[in-house]
Design a protein around this motif. Structure first.
Motif, PDB file in Angstrom:
ATOM      1  N   ASP A   3       0.441  -1.212   0.197  1.00  0.00           N
ATOM      2  CA  ASP A   3      -0.007  -0.048   0.015  1.00  0.00           C
ATOM      3  C   ASP A   3       0.803   0.760  -0.320  1.00  0.00           C
ATOM      4  O   ASP A   3       2.142   1.397   0.367  1.00  0.00           O
ATOM      5  N   LEU A   4       0.598   2.232  -0.080  1.00  0.00           N
ATOM      6  CA  LEU A   4       0.792   3.476  -0.121  1.00  0.00           C
ATOM      7  C   LEU A   4       1.043   4.277   1.344  1.00  0.00           C
ATOM      8  O   LEU A   4       0.125   3.247   2.081  1.00  0.00           O
ATOM      9  N   TRP A   5       1.928   5.202   1.687  1.00  0.00           N
ATOM     10  CA  TRP A   5       2.345   5.300   2.805  1.00  0.00           C
ATOM     11  C   TRP A   5       3.204   6.796   3.480  1.00  0.00           C
ATOM     12  O   TRP A   5       3.328   6.540   2.312  1.00  0.00           O
ATOM     13  N   ILE A   6       3.128   6.840   4.430  1.00  0.00           N
ATOM     14  CA  ILE A   6       3.532   8.747   4.458  1.00  0.00           C
ATOM     15  C   ILE A   6       4.272   8.291   5.811  1.00  0.00           C
ATOM     16  O   ILE A   6       3.193   8.479   6.329  1.00  0.00           O
ATOM     17  N   GLU A   7       5.270   8.297   5.517  1.00  0.00           N
ATOM     18  CA  GLU A   7       5.671   8.170   7.673  1.00  0.00           C
ATOM     19  C   GLU A   7       6.892  10.062   7.734  1.00  0.00           C
ATOM     20  O   GLU A   7       7.504  10.326   6.526  1.00  0.00           O
ATOM     21  N   TRP A   8       6.107  10.445   8.605  1.00  0.00           N
ATOM     22  CA  TRP A   8       7.147  12.460   9.087  1.00  0.00           C
ATOM     23  C   TRP A   8       7.811  11.526  10.142  1.00  0.00           C
ATOM     24  O   TRP A   8       7.862  11.103  10.804  1.00  0.00           O
ATOM     25  N   SER A   9       9.327  11.694  10.002  1.00  0.00           N
ATOM     26  CA  SER A   9      10.457  11.240  10.957  1.00  0.00           C
ATOM     27  C   SER A   9      10.536  13.265  11.650  1.00  0.00           C
ATOM     28  O   SER A   9      10.800  13.564  10.781  1.00  0.00           O
ATOM     29  N   HIS A  10      10.806  13.005  12.369  1.00  0.00           N
ATOM     30  CA  HIS A  10      11.412  14.194  13.670  1.00  0.00           C
ATOM     31  C   HIS A  10      11.209  15.044  12.932  1.00  0.00           C
ATOM     32  O   HIS A  10      12.150  16.167  12.872  1.00  0.00           O
ATOM     33  N   ILE A  11      10.001  15.896  12.022  1.00  0.00           N
ATOM     34  CA  ILE A  11       9.843  17.034  11.516  1.00  0.00           C
ATOM     35  C   ILE A  11       9.967  18.214  12.146  1.00  0.00           C
ATOM     36  O   ILE A  11       8.903  18.496  12.909  1.00  0.00           O
ATOM     37  N   THR A  12      10.976  19.462  11.555  1.00  0.00           N
ATOM     38  CA  THR A  12      10.908  20.618  12.932  1.00  0.00           C
ATOM     39  C   THR A  12      10.881  21.243  11.200  1.00  0.00           C
ATOM     40  O   THR A  12      11.364  21.030  10.544  1.00  0.00           O
ATOM     41  N   LYS A  13      10.470  22.735  11.488  1.00  0.00           N
ATOM     42  CA  LYS A  13       9.551  24.060  10.732  1.00  0.00           C
ATOM     43  C   LYS A  13       9.252  25.150  11.280  1.00  0.00           C
ATOM     44  O   LYS A  13       8.416  25.259  12.077  1.00  0.00           O
ATOM     45  N   LYS A  14       9.721  26.017  11.253  1.00  0.00           N
ATOM     46  CA  LYS A  14       9.834  27.218  12.128  1.00  0.00           C
ATOM     47  C   LYS A  14       9.436  28.371  11.086  1.00  0.00           C
ATOM     48  O   LYS A  14      10.297  28.489   9.960  1.00  0.00           O
ATOM     49  N   TYR A  15       9.554  29.453  11.263  1.00  0.00           N
ATOM     50  CA  TYR A  15       8.952  30.568  10.071  1.00  0.00           C
ATOM     51  C   TYR A  15       9.379  32.177  10.718  1.00  0.00           C
ATOM     52  O   TYR A  15       9.805  32.429  11.976  1.00  0.00           O
ATOM     53  N   ASN A  16      10.304  32.705  10.103  1.00  0.00           N
ATOM     54  CA  ASN A  16      10.313  34.282  10.514  1.00  0.00           C
ATOM     55  C   ASN A  16      10.212  34.942  10.508  1.00  0.00           C
ATOM     56  O   ASN A  16       8.909  35.149   9.192  1.00  0.00           O
ATOM     57  N   SER A  17       8.645  35.961  11.154  1.00  0.00           N
ATOM     58  CA  SER A  17       8.710  37.206  11.167  1.00  0.00           C
ATOM     59  C   SER A  17       9.388  38.142  11.602  1.00  0.00           C
ATOM     60  O   SER A  17       9.894  37.934  12.721  1.00  0.00           O
ATOM     61  N   HIS A  18       8.800  40.057  11.510  1.00  0.00           N
ATOM     62  CA  HIS A  18       9.446  40.463  11.201  1.00  0.00           C
ATOM     63  C   HIS A  18       9.133  41.539  12.474  1.00  0.00           C
ATOM     64  O   HIS A  18       7.840  41.459  11.596  1.00  0.00           O
ATOM     65  N   LYS A  19       8.825  42.189  13.230  1.00  0.00           N
ATOM     66  CA  LYS A  19       8.482  42.880  14.079  1.00  0.00           C
ATOM     67  C   LYS A  19       9.169  44.071  14.181  1.00  0.00           C
ATOM     68  O   LYS A  19      10.223  43.953  14.650  1.00  0.00           O
ATOM     69  N   GLY A  20       8.491  45.202  14.250  1.00  0.00           N
ATOM     70  CA  GLY A  20       8.472  46.648  14.722  1.00  0.00           C
ATOM     71  C   GLY A  20       8.596  47.572  13.805  1.00  0.00           C
ATOM     72  O   GLY A  20       7.886  47.433  12.676  1.00  0.00           O
ATOM     73  N   SER A  21       9.052  48.730  13.554  1.00  0.00           N
ATOM     74  CA  SER A  21       9.515  49.852  12.839  1.00  0.00           C
ATOM     75  C   SER A  21      10.339  48.642  11.633  1.00  0.00           C
ATOM     76  O   SER A  21      11.347  48.312  11.403  1.00  0.00           O
ATOM     77  N   ASN A  22      10.342  49.936  10.876  1.00  0.00           N
ATOM     78  CA  ASN A  22      11.566  50.035   9.122  1.00  0.00           C
ATOM     79  C   ASN A  22      12.742  49.329   9.858  1.00  0.00           C
ATOM     80  O   ASN A  22      13.619  49.026   9.474  1.00  0.00           O
TER      81      ASN A  22
END
Length: 271
Positions: A3-22
């Motif tokens: 059969d088809l299968w999908i395994e996720w192993s120790h997945i980490t994902k972070k995003y960068n956001s920007h706060k404050g004035s220019n």
């Protein structure tokens, strides 16, 4: 044949956001997934969790539209081949390429990109032909009929709005007859008739197909064979829906989710 299968192993994902004035912008990391590990096989798996739990991130990574920061995703085919998607390497155990694997996947994000002026009929026929579906013209016509799009058959996709546009995007996924179907909040913006059609389409899919659905619509989540509960980017629970819901008095996904909420502060947000 495996059969088809999908395994996720120790997945980490972070995003960068920007706060404050220019002039004084500060980088801040926003967590998408943290050490997420799980395995799914053929059938319908519904992903639940509060806003910000990582549901959309998981689907984007699985659709191979972005790479994880750490960990890897392994896809197993019916023929026994494997494909690995990770930052360190993109490796196939056979001659399958990245484009070949992406061709097995149909992915509907929460906000799809609208990029063509061809008609509903033309685009659905194109995707059916692209995926080498048997009798593509007939297949596309049947898909148009099932999704109630006959009245818009000659309408450019760019002119569709509201629930009709959402129906079109769903029809586009199903006309491809994918091996792996990824739907992010598919009931959001969909009218009641569209939700009924979607339920019917999900339940009539081949049993050897993987369907992953992210949703906050707990009534719709009853279509699941399996449930994944995400919390703070990690897998809190994974199991057969019928066994998980049997543990609560109501015997429903909503009842089970509310029980889990009692211990973690999860908030229910229906679509």
């Amino acid at each position: 044949m495996a059969d088809l299968w999908i395994e996720w192993s120790h997945i980490t994902k972070k995003y960068n956001s920007h706060k404050g004035s220019n002039s004084l912008k500060e980088k801040k990391s926003i967590l998408g997934l943290l050490d997420f590990s799980a395995t799914v096989r053929a059938g319908v798996t519904v992903i639940l969790g509060p806003e910000g739990a990582g549901k959309s991130t998981l689907l984007r990574l699985t659709a191979a539209t972005m790479l994880p920061d750490d960990g890897r995703i392994t896809y197993g085919s019916r023929e026994g081949g494997r494909f690995i998607w990770s930052r360190g390497s993109v490796v196939a155990s056979d001659s399958t390429s990245l484009s070949d694997w992406r061709d097995k996947i149909a992915y509907l994000p929460t906000v799809p990109a609208l990029r063509y002026d061809e008609t509903v009929e033309e685009t659905l026929l194109y995707y059916a032909q692209l995926r080498r579906v048997a009798s593509p013209r007939k297949h596309a016509a049947e898909c148009i009929a099932r999704w109630g799009l006959a009245g818009w058959r000659k309408t450019p996709v760019s002119k569709l709005i509201g629930p009709v546009l959402k129906r079109y995007f769903l029809a586009e996924c199903f006309v491809k007859s994918p091996n792996i179907l990824l739907l992010d909040e598919p009931t959001r913006g969909l009218d009641p008739i569209g939700k009924q059609i979607l339920w019917q389409e999900i339940t009539r899919q081949p049993k050897d197909q993987i369907v992953l659905i992210s949703t906050n619509n707990l009534a719709f989540a009853e279509c699941a064979d399996d449930l994944i509960l995400l919390e703070n980017g990690s897998c809190r629970r994974l199991g057969r829906r019928k066994y998980l819901t049997a543990s609560v008095k109501e015997g429903t996904v909503e009842g089970w989710y509310k029980a889990m909420q009692t211990f973690s502060g999860l908030k229910i947000q229906e679509n």
